[in-house]
Scaffold this motif. Structure first.
Motif, short mmCIF file in Angstrom:
data_model
loop_
_atom_site.label_atom_id
_atom_site.label_comp_id
_atom_site.label_asym_id
_atom_site.label_seq_id
_atom_site.Cartn_x
_atom_site.Cartn_y
_atom_site.Cartn_z
N GLU A 19 0.82 -1.20 0.00
CA GLU A 19 0.00 0.00 0.00
C GLU A 19 0.86 1.27 0.00
N ALA A 76 -6.87 -3.38 -3.84
CA ALA A 76 -7.39 -4.14 -2.71
C ALA A 76 -6.70 -5.50 -2.72
N VAL A 77 -5.83 -5.73 -1.73
CA VAL A 77 -4.96 -6.90 -1.73
C VAL A 77 -5.16 -7.72 -0.47
N HIS A 78 -5.13 -9.03 -0.62
CA HIS A 78 -5.11 -9.93 0.54
C HIS A 78 -4.08 -11.02 0.27
N SER A 79 -3.05 -11.05 1.13
CA SER A 79 -1.96 -11.99 0.95
C SER A 79 -1.34 -11.81 -0.44
N HIS A 89 -7.49 -8.30 -5.40
CA HIS A 89 -8.94 -8.43 -5.61
C HIS A 89 -9.50 -7.38 -6.56
N GLU A 114 -10.11 0.52 -5.80
CA GLU A 114 -10.54 0.77 -4.43
C GLU A 114 -10.15 2.19 -4.02
N GLU A 164 -5.44 -2.85 7.15
CA GLU A 164 -6.33 -3.97 6.86
C GLU A 164 -7.63 -3.45 6.25
N ALA A 165 -8.09 -4.11 5.18
CA ALA A 165 -9.24 -3.59 4.41
C ALA A 165 -10.48 -3.40 5.28
#
Length: 204
Positions: free
Chosen positions: A2, A21-24, A28, A32, A49-50
């Motif tokens: 980020e 929008a990122v997770h691990s 995604h 965003e 954290e989102a």
């Protein structure tokens, strides 16, 4: 990976954030918006954290609106920053939010201002600031090129330099960025910087 950064110029404050929008290891979405308009003359750029980011920024936005509704006058930028810091400090002892914030605003009496608020509720009024991995490069670029009486054109040019540096230096660089400004005319989106492969960096 980020990236959120901002600065104060001559008569305005500016906040920039990536739109990933990122997770691990999963991406995604790339649109965003991480810069929330709190009211007519305040912006809140957030990273973290989102879920925490979305919940906390919406909570602050609604409470700023509630204060204005109850009292008939808006919070100043300093008051909004201190309220935000207080809510983070309260949550820190219960269920902490993993969120870092840049709060920018414009007040008739004091002009533009920018506040740095991190996840452990540290609060500082600053001329320039950044969060995330992109801060390593955006802060160094701002240290080199920033001055307090920058025009909007100079500030946007500096933002472009920071974005180019982030994209060229980070192993996994965010493809898109959004730029928002606040001045005497209010808070608004200024430009959207798409990835180099999609659009020229100079396009506003």
């Amino acid at each position: 990976m980020e990236c959120v950064f901002g600065l104060v110029g001559k008569g305005f404050a500016l906040v920039v954030a990536d739109t990933s929008a990122v997770h691990s290891i999963l991406l995604h979405k790339t649109n965003e918006d991480k810069i929330m308009v709190l009211d007519s003359h305040k912006l809140m750029g957030a990273s973290g954290e989102a879920g925490d980011r979305a919940q906390f920024t919406e909570y602050i936005q609604k409470n700023v609106a509630l204060y204005q509704f109850r009292n008939g006058i808006p919070l100043t930028t300093a008051a909004a920053a201190n309220f935000t810091r207080g809510e983070l400090a309260t949550a820190l002892r219960k269920n902490p939010y993993s969120v870092n914030i840049l709060l920018a605003g414009y007040d008739k009496e004091t002009g533009p201002s920018l506040y740095y608020i991190d996840y452990i509720s540290t609060l500082h009024k600053v001329d320039k600031a950044a969060f995330g991995y992109g801060s390593y490069f955006s802060l160094s670029m701002m240290d080199r090129h920033y001055h307090s009486d920058m025009s909007l054109e100079e500030a946007v040019d500096l933002v472009d330099k920071c974005i180019i540096e982030i994209r060229s230096r980070l192993v996994i660089a965010p493809p898109n960025f959004v730029i928002k400004i606040v001045d005497q005319d209010g808070a608004r989106e200024h430009a959207w910087r798409e990835s180099i492969k999609d659009a020229p960096i100079s396009a506003a």
